[in-house]
Design a protein around this motif. Structure first.
Motif, PDB file in Angstrom:
ATOM      1  N   ARG A 245       0.654  -1.351  -0.096  1.00  0.00           N
ATOM      2  CA  ARG A 245       0.025  -0.078   0.163  1.00  0.00           C
ATOM      3  C   ARG A 245       0.866   1.205  -0.057  1.00  0.00           C
ATOM      4  O   ARG A 245       0.650   2.035  -0.708  1.00  0.00           O
ATOM      5  N   ARG A 246       1.877   1.386   0.816  1.00  0.00           N
ATOM      6  CA  ARG A 246       3.012   2.477   0.844  1.00  0.00           C
ATOM      7  C   ARG A 246       3.566   2.568  -0.511  1.00  0.00           C
ATOM      8  O   ARG A 246       3.749   3.617  -1.075  1.00  0.00           O
ATOM      9  N   GLU A 247       4.028   1.251  -1.066  1.00  0.00           N
ATOM     10  CA  GLU A 247       4.638   1.757  -2.046  1.00  0.00           C
ATOM     11  C   GLU A 247       3.717   2.084  -3.561  1.00  0.00           C
ATOM     12  O   GLU A 247       4.192   2.932  -4.172  1.00  0.00           O
ATOM     13  N   GLU A 248       2.405   1.564  -3.452  1.00  0.00           N
ATOM     14  CA  GLU A 248       1.636   1.929  -4.365  1.00  0.00           C
ATOM     15  C   GLU A 248       1.246   3.713  -4.108  1.00  0.00           C
ATOM     16  O   GLU A 248       1.054   4.321  -4.945  1.00  0.00           O
ATOM     17  N   LEU A 249       0.926   4.163  -3.107  1.00  0.00           N
ATOM     18  CA  LEU A 249       0.853   5.515  -2.606  1.00  0.00           C
ATOM     19  C   LEU A 249       2.155   6.369  -3.122  1.00  0.00           C
ATOM     20  O   LEU A 249       1.905   7.453  -3.443  1.00  0.00           O
ATOM     21  N   GLN A 250       3.337   5.834  -2.841  1.00  0.00           N
ATOM     22  CA  GLN A 250       4.471   6.510  -3.298  1.00  0.00           C
ATOM     23  C   GLN A 250       4.513   6.615  -4.828  1.00  0.00           C
ATOM     24  O   GLN A 250       4.874   7.496  -5.432  1.00  0.00           O
ATOM     25  N   GLN A 251       4.346   5.524  -5.543  1.00  0.00           N
ATOM     26  CA  GLN A 251       4.062   5.709  -7.037  1.00  0.00           C
ATOM     27  C   GLN A 251       2.929   6.680  -7.484  1.00  0.00           C
ATOM     28  O   GLN A 251       3.408   7.436  -8.520  1.00  0.00           O
ATOM     29  N   ILE A 252       2.060   6.694  -6.925  1.00  0.00           N
ATOM     30  CA  ILE A 252       0.964   7.890  -7.274  1.00  0.00           C
ATOM     31  C   ILE A 252       1.549   9.338  -6.990  1.00  0.00           C
ATOM     32  O   ILE A 252       1.311  10.064  -7.820  1.00  0.00           O
TER      33      ILE A 252
ATOM     34  N   GLN B 147       4.640  10.008  -7.139  1.00  0.00           N
ATOM     35  CA  GLN B 147       5.759  10.247  -7.935  1.00  0.00           C
ATOM     36  C   GLN B 147       5.133  10.782  -9.321  1.00  0.00           C
ATOM     37  O   GLN B 147       5.618  11.774 -10.060  1.00  0.00           O
ATOM     38  N   LEU B 148       3.994  10.020  -9.835  1.00  0.00           N
ATOM     39  CA  LEU B 148       3.376  10.321 -10.991  1.00  0.00           C
ATOM     40  C   LEU B 148       2.787  11.802 -10.818  1.00  0.00           C
ATOM     41  O   LEU B 148       2.792  12.560 -11.822  1.00  0.00           O
ATOM     42  N   SER B 149       2.164  12.011  -9.848  1.00  0.00           N
ATOM     43  CA  SER B 149       1.401  13.194  -9.524  1.00  0.00           C
ATOM     44  C   SER B 149       2.770  14.357  -9.634  1.00  0.00           C
ATOM     45  O   SER B 149       2.361  15.369 -10.202  1.00  0.00           O
ATOM     46  N   ASP B 150       3.682  14.268  -9.186  1.00  0.00           N
ATOM     47  CA  ASP B 150       4.709  15.216  -8.989  1.00  0.00           C
ATOM     48  C   ASP B 150       5.308  15.454 -10.318  1.00  0.00           C
ATOM     49  O   ASP B 150       5.716  16.382 -10.614  1.00  0.00           O
ATOM     50  N   LEU B 151       5.380  14.438 -11.158  1.00  0.00           N
ATOM     51  CA  LEU B 151       5.805  14.497 -12.600  1.00  0.00           C
ATOM     52  C   LEU B 151       5.197  15.234 -13.457  1.00  0.00           C
ATOM     53  O   LEU B 151       5.479  16.013 -14.120  1.00  0.00           O
ATOM     54  N   LEU B 152       3.659  15.105 -13.130  1.00  0.00           N
ATOM     55  CA  LEU B 152       2.913  15.812 -13.997  1.00  0.00           C
ATOM     56  C   LEU B 152       2.726  17.256 -13.492  1.00  0.00           C
ATOM     57  O   LEU B 152       2.496  18.289 -14.399  1.00  0.00           O
ATOM     58  N   GLN B 153       2.717  17.526 -12.355  1.00  0.00           N
ATOM     59  CA  GLN B 153       2.732  18.906 -11.819  1.00  0.00           C
ATOM     60  C   GLN B 153       4.142  19.523 -12.175  1.00  0.00           C
ATOM     61  O   GLN B 153       4.014  21.118 -12.167  1.00  0.00           O
ATOM     62  N   ASN B 154       5.349  19.121 -12.597  1.00  0.00           N
ATOM     63  CA  ASN B 154       6.448  19.733 -12.864  1.00  0.00           C
ATOM     64  C   ASN B 154       7.065  19.340 -14.133  1.00  0.00           C
ATOM     65  O   ASN B 154       7.756  18.444 -14.138  1.00  0.00           O
ATOM     66  N   PRO B 155       6.279  20.035 -15.066  1.00  0.00           N
ATOM     67  CA  PRO B 155       6.702  19.588 -16.560  1.00  0.00           C
ATOM     68  C   PRO B 155       8.182  19.786 -16.815  1.00  0.00           C
ATOM     69  O   PRO B 155       8.645  18.952 -17.648  1.00  0.00           O
ATOM     70  N   SER B 156       9.024  20.473 -15.909  1.00  0.00           N
ATOM     71  CA  SER B 156      10.352  20.576 -16.587  1.00  0.00           C
ATOM     72  C   SER B 156      10.797  19.256 -15.757  1.00  0.00           C
ATOM     73  O   SER B 156      12.173  19.054 -16.200  1.00  0.00           O
ATOM     74  N   ALA B 157      10.296  18.678 -15.032  1.00  0.00           N
ATOM     75  CA  ALA B 157      11.047  17.204 -14.465  1.00  0.00           C
ATOM     76  C   ALA B 157      10.701  16.024 -15.318  1.00  0.00           C
ATOM     77  O   ALA B 157      11.281  15.062 -15.109  1.00  0.00           O
ATOM     78  N   SER B 158       9.741  16.411 -16.408  1.00  0.00           N
ATOM     79  CA  SER B 158       9.658  15.294 -17.396  1.00  0.00           C
ATOM     80  C   SER B 158      10.413  14.921 -18.100  1.00  0.00           C
ATOM     81  O   SER B 158      10.345  13.775 -18.854  1.00  0.00           O
ATOM     82  N   ASN B 159      11.487  15.699 -18.212  1.00  0.00           N
ATOM     83  CA  ASN B 159      12.791  15.098 -19.074  1.00  0.00           C
ATOM     84  C   ASN B 159      13.688  14.213 -18.315  1.00  0.00           C
ATOM     85  O   ASN B 159      14.512  13.791 -19.022  1.00  0.00           O
ATOM     86  N   GLN B 160      13.278  14.060 -17.211  1.00  0.00           N
ATOM     87  CA  GLN B 160      14.090  12.989 -16.150  1.00  0.00           C
ATOM     88  C   GLN B 160      13.222  11.663 -16.253  1.00  0.00           C
ATOM     89  O   GLN B 160      12.143  11.873 -16.062  1.00  0.00           O
ATOM     90  N   PRO B 161      13.876  10.535 -16.309  1.00  0.00           N
ATOM     91  CA  PRO B 161      13.215   9.303 -16.183  1.00  0.00           C
ATOM     92  C   PRO B 161      12.391   9.220 -14.703  1.00  0.00           C
ATOM     93  O   PRO B 161      13.297   9.768 -13.776  1.00  0.00           O
ATOM     94  N   ALA B 162      11.442   8.805 -14.814  1.00  0.00           N
ATOM     95  CA  ALA B 162      10.722   8.398 -13.488  1.00  0.00           C
ATOM     96  C   ALA B 162      10.957   6.985 -12.984  1.00  0.00           C
ATOM     97  O   ALA B 162      11.257   6.083 -13.732  1.00  0.00           O
ATOM     98  N   HIS B 163      10.989   7.035 -11.822  1.00  0.00           N
ATOM     99  CA  HIS B 163      11.260   5.786 -11.224  1.00  0.00           C
ATOM    100  C   HIS B 163      10.252   5.338 -10.418  1.00  0.00           C
ATOM    101  O   HIS B 163      10.006   5.521  -9.316  1.00  0.00           O
ATOM    102  N   VAL B 164       9.382   4.518 -11.385  1.00  0.00           N
ATOM    103  CA  VAL B 164       8.028   4.094 -10.832  1.00  0.00           C
ATOM    104  C   VAL B 164       8.187   2.636 -10.765  1.00  0.00           C
ATOM    105  O   VAL B 164       8.780   1.728 -11.350  1.00  0.00           O
TER     106      VAL B 164
END
Length: 69
Positions: A43-50, A52-69
């Motif tokens: 459950r904690r891992e799933e919430l962490q993945q959510i 991370q994805l949310s952060d990636l979408l909120q920070n478009p400049s971070a989208s150039n970096q690979p996501a660790h999901v």
């Protein structure tokens, strides 16, 4: 599930995804534990993945970096 996919989103599409992620996160956090199909670590891992994805979408400049999901 480590493959990267590059998707171009309009601001409206990104906002809809973020709203959906907030709903999913709230749903998982409020889920009854005895009926959950996940243990606490999963459950904690799933919430962490959510988060991370949310952060990636909120920070478009971070989208150039690979996501660790």
């Amino acid at each position: 599930m480590n493959s990267l996919k590059h998707v171009e989103l309009s601001d409206r599409q990104r906002e809809l995804l973020l709203r959906g992620l907030r709903f999913v996160r709230s749903s998982r956090m409020l889920e009854f534990r005895e009926s959950s199909d996940l243990n606490d670590d999963q459950r904690r891992e799933e919430l962490q993945q959510i988060r991370q994805l949310s952060d990636l979408l909120q920070n478009p400049s971070a989208s150039n970096q690979p996501a660790h999901v």
